[in-house]
Design an enzyme around this catalytic site. Sequence first.
Site, PDB file in Angstrom:
ATOM      1  N   ASP A  22     -26.800 -48.427  -6.568  1.00 16.64           N
ATOM      2  CA  ASP A  22     -25.452 -49.026  -6.617  1.00 16.64           C
ATOM      3  C   ASP A  22     -24.273 -48.049  -6.720  1.00 16.64           C
ATOM      4  O   ASP A  22     -24.321 -47.106  -7.516  1.00 16.64           O
ATOM      5  CB  ASP A  22     -25.317 -49.917  -7.862  1.00 16.64           C
ATOM      6  CG  ASP A  22     -26.518 -50.755  -8.143  1.00 16.64           C
ATOM      7  OD1 ASP A  22     -27.400 -50.846  -7.277  1.00 16.64           O
ATOM      8  OD2 ASP A  22     -26.579 -51.327  -9.247  1.00 16.64           O
ATOM      9  N   GLU A 222     -26.723 -59.709 -10.442  1.00 12.47           N
ATOM     10  CA  GLU A 222     -26.423 -58.365 -10.920  1.00 12.47           C
ATOM     11  C   GLU A 222     -25.061 -57.913 -10.396  1.00 12.47           C
ATOM     12  O   GLU A 222     -24.535 -58.479  -9.436  1.00 12.47           O
ATOM     13  CB  GLU A 222     -27.485 -57.368 -10.413  1.00 12.47           C
ATOM     14  CG  GLU A 222     -28.901 -57.698 -10.861  1.00 12.47           C
ATOM     15  CD  GLU A 222     -29.940 -56.687 -10.369  1.00 12.47           C
ATOM     16  OE1 GLU A 222     -30.817 -56.328 -11.155  1.00 12.47           O
ATOM     17  OE2 GLU A 222     -29.885 -56.255  -9.198  1.00 12.47           O
TER      18      GLU A 222
HETATM   19  C1  FRU Z   1     -28.755 -53.362  -9.237  1.00 13.67           C
HETATM   20  C2  FRU Z   1     -29.342 -52.810 -10.506  1.00 13.67           C
HETATM   21  C3  FRU Z   1     -28.399 -53.072 -11.655  1.00 13.67           C
HETATM   22  C4  FRU Z   1     -28.749 -51.990 -12.627  1.00 13.67           C
HETATM   23  C5  FRU Z   1     -29.074 -50.846 -11.716  1.00 13.67           C
HETATM   24  C6  FRU Z   1     -30.141 -49.936 -12.245  1.00 13.67           C
HETATM   25  O1  FRU Z   1     -29.165 -52.742  -8.090  1.00 13.67           O
HETATM   26  O2  FRU Z   1     -30.600 -53.375 -10.733  1.00 13.67           O
HETATM   27  O3  FRU Z   1     -28.506 -54.377 -12.180  1.00 13.67           O
HETATM   28  O4  FRU Z   1     -27.688 -51.707 -13.481  1.00 13.67           O
HETATM   29  O5  FRU Z   1     -29.492 -51.398 -10.489  1.00 13.67           O
HETATM   30  O6  FRU Z   1     -30.289 -48.818 -11.433  1.00 13.67           O
END
Ligand code: FRU
Length: 505
Positions: A22, A222
């Site tokens: 992300d 998320e």
């Molecule tokens: C989304 C996620 C988030 C988390 C991150 C961990 O892609 O699962 O929810 O903060 O990636 O790398």
Amino acid sequence: QDYKEQYRPQYHYTPTKNWMNDPNGLIFHDGIYHLFYQYNPGGTTWGAMSWGHATSSDLAHWEHQPVALEARGFPDNITEMFFSGTAVADVNNTSGFGAGDKAPLVAMYTSYYPQAQTLPSGKSVEVNQQSQSIAYSLDDGLTWTTYDEGNPVLLSPPPQYADQIREFRDPGVFWHAASSKWVSVISLAQLHKLLIYTSDDLKEWELASEFGPENAVGGVWECPSLFPLPVDGDGSVKWVAQVGLNPGGPPGTPGSGTQYFVGDFDGTTFTADPESLQQTNWLDWGPDFYAALSFSGLPDTERVDIAWMNNWKYGGVIPTDPWRSAMSIPRKLSLTTIGKTVTLVQSPVLDAGTCFSQHWDSVPAGVTKLKLTGKALDTTLTFTKSESTYFGIIVQATADFSEQTRIGYDFTTEQLFVNRTLSEVTDFDGSFPGVYSAPSPSRNGTVTIRVLSDWSSVEVFGGQGEVSITAQIFPSDAAIESYLFSMDGPTSNVELKARKVHSVW
Ligand code: FRU
């Protein structure tokens, strides 16, 4: 580092090496765009989550920066990972982290604790707990100090959701001028709920409201964020909530995707418009657009999103090395009324010179070879409904068509589509090959498609940008040809404008 390895994106951001997911903490500050991102400093698969960092003055050319927040205890004994979050400029020094005249940048992120422990703040956490923490920077984002005497600032979800202690993450923080408060929207991932908190100082947070579950709930929610935009460029403002969903993405895609809601926000509560709840609003209809986030620090009328151009279903096995994952092209967002619906419209940010343009009164049935070759192209096609059933462009094809990616329009269903089933290397995961479609009604019979192709992706925008389809592809070096295709009859009034996009590295 020449950035010429096989599949290396030429104008999309990738870290030099290692795993990325992300985008985090996107902020425009003092004339510089900062891109932080989920990063594993130790390898090409997910792990040791840290915040990588890159900066740019134009959203096209990026400079790699040192890791901003490195997993605590990396590499041997990791006690805290820095999961996704966002960053703001605390210009009034509400947090008190400022020094002299220097206002701090403050990042709010999820602390993920792989071990139970008592923290320096005296707070205790359970194994695999997710809490929200803050860090600040006094050197314009280059180095960061975690607020250890107080972290985490949000230890646990509210008591009624106490059992969600491992599914509480990804704070999207912003300043709400009308109420003079900080607002943070945080996901209760399994419950498909957004919790909206407010604060005066970024340290003490109070629960203000909840939103959801609504629309697509096929996976966990998320990376939520909330931001205002003017409708049709005039004074009336609507708020957009964007939320990642994994799995349960758009129809026909495997794994993760991104949806949005249009509504109102009064400083405490987000209320989606009834029209926005009639059906899921996909921000992108392809498989490779996740965890979209917009920049803070731009005027409220300007929103630019970047998303992770990959998918949790197969992200860990895509055939790239020594890096894994790219970011999408930055996309300028606007709200436009289409029909009666206020719709999020996306326009890619990249300078748009044309060096190839051609017009056909009629493109015959079958395939027509183009003089346009290469793997990094920005191509816009406009055409009119005629006798054909499908019309479009084939990119990254070999001369014998054994390799090809088809992007086109189905006049019967009025859908835009991307077909990557023959895009060459697809066998690293059974769910990778596929055809992805987005509804895209023609305008009085005229269709416009813009295709950004790079060495391992296509991003396709339909109409004014009210739909997009983003898909990774892994073609061979020989796949540099482009063709038009017109099925079951000719297609009229075809206008093609294109250019080769130069490497930004
Ligand atoms: C989304 C996620 C988030 C988390 C991150 C961990 O892609 O699962 O929810 O903060 O990636 O790398």
